[in-house]
Design a protein around this motif. Structure first.
Motif, PDB file in Angstrom:
ATOM      1  N   GLU A 123       0.829  -1.201   0.000  1.00 20.12           N
ATOM      2  CA  GLU A 123       0.000   0.000   0.000  1.00 20.12           C
ATOM      3  C   GLU A 123       0.870   1.261   0.000  1.00 20.12           C
ATOM      4  O   GLU A 123       0.624   2.202  -0.762  1.00 20.12           O
ATOM      5  N   LEU A 124       1.901   1.301   0.851  1.00 20.54           N
ATOM      6  CA  LEU A 124       2.792   2.452   0.908  1.00 20.54           C
ATOM      7  C   LEU A 124       3.479   2.655  -0.441  1.00 20.54           C
ATOM      8  O   LEU A 124       3.491   3.762  -0.985  1.00 20.54           O
ATOM      9  N   GLU A 142       1.722   6.302  -7.124  1.00 21.10           N
ATOM     10  CA  GLU A 142       0.647   7.172  -7.614  1.00 21.10           C
ATOM     11  C   GLU A 142       1.075   8.630  -7.634  1.00 21.10           C
ATOM     12  O   GLU A 142       0.551   9.419  -8.406  1.00 21.10           O
ATOM     13  N   ARG A 143       2.039   8.976  -6.792  1.00 15.27           N
ATOM     14  CA  ARG A 143       2.556  10.351  -6.734  1.00 15.27           C
ATOM     15  C   ARG A 143       3.837  10.510  -7.560  1.00 15.27           C
ATOM     16  O   ARG A 143       4.562  11.478  -7.415  1.00 15.27           O
ATOM     17  N   SER A 177       3.596  12.981   3.508  1.00 11.88           N
ATOM     18  CA  SER A 177       3.010  11.676   3.818  1.00 11.88           C
ATOM     19  C   SER A 177       2.062  11.227   2.707  1.00 11.88           C
ATOM     20  O   SER A 177       1.191  11.986   2.287  1.00 11.88           O
ATOM     21  N   PRO A 178       2.213   9.997   2.240  1.00 13.05           N
ATOM     22  CA  PRO A 178       1.303   9.486   1.212  1.00 13.05           C
ATOM     23  C   PRO A 178      -0.069   9.125   1.757  1.00 13.05           C
ATOM     24  O   PRO A 178      -0.956   8.761   1.001  1.00 13.05           O
ATOM     25  N   PHE A 179      -0.263   9.244   3.050  1.00 16.78           N
ATOM     26  CA  PHE A 179      -1.537   8.876   3.661  1.00 16.78           C
ATOM     27  C   PHE A 179      -2.389  10.081   4.025  1.00 16.78           C
ATOM     28  O   PHE A 179      -3.321   9.975   4.795  1.00 16.78           O
ATOM     29  N   ASP A 206       2.571   1.602  -3.378  1.00 19.04           N
ATOM     30  CA  ASP A 206       1.584   1.946  -4.392  1.00 19.04           C
ATOM     31  C   ASP A 206       1.190   3.411  -4.296  1.00 19.04           C
ATOM     32  O   ASP A 206       1.096   4.113  -5.309  1.00 19.04           O
ATOM     33  N   ARG A 207       0.979   3.903  -3.081  1.00 18.79           N
ATOM     34  CA  ARG A 207       0.618   5.319  -2.906  1.00 18.79           C
ATOM     35  C   ARG A 207       1.744   6.234  -3.372  1.00 18.79           C
ATOM     36  O   ARG A 207       1.497   7.283  -3.957  1.00 18.79           O
ATOM     37  N   LEU A 208       2.980   5.853  -3.098  1.00 15.46           N
ATOM     38  CA  LEU A 208       4.110   6.657  -3.567  1.00 15.46           C
ATOM     39  C   LEU A 208       4.199   6.619  -5.095  1.00 15.46           C
ATOM     40  O   LEU A 208       4.470   7.638  -5.732  1.00 15.46           O
TER      41      LEU A 208
END
Length: 73
Positions: free
Chosen positions: A5-6, A12-13, A70-72, A8-10
């Motif tokens: 998840e971490l 996406e950015r 933070s990606p969250f 993947d979120r990074l």
């Protein structure tokens, strides 16, 4: 924290993230995480070597949170 998840979120950015285990290195530095690009900027990158993958990813997350990236959020 979920590693996929971490990462993947990074991604996406626009960040590239590598989590590596190296059997030729000593146990205290066997794992490495490297993140670059995207929200870290063109010249921005982060790398750390730690004993476990969780410690690597936690260090990356702390680095990002310390820079309000933070990606969250």
């Amino acid at each position: 924290m979920d590693a996929v998840e971490l990462m993947d979120r990074l991604a996406e950015r626009g960040c590239s993230v590598v989590l590596k285990a190296d059997g030729e290195r000593p146990p205290g530095r066997r794992w490495m995480v490297l993140a670059s690009g995207g929200t870290l900027g063109e010249d921005g990158s982060f790398r750390t070597d730690r004993p476990t993958p969780e410690e690597c990813l936690n260090a990356l997350l702390e680095h990002l949170e310390g820079r309000n990236l933070s990606p969250f959020v």
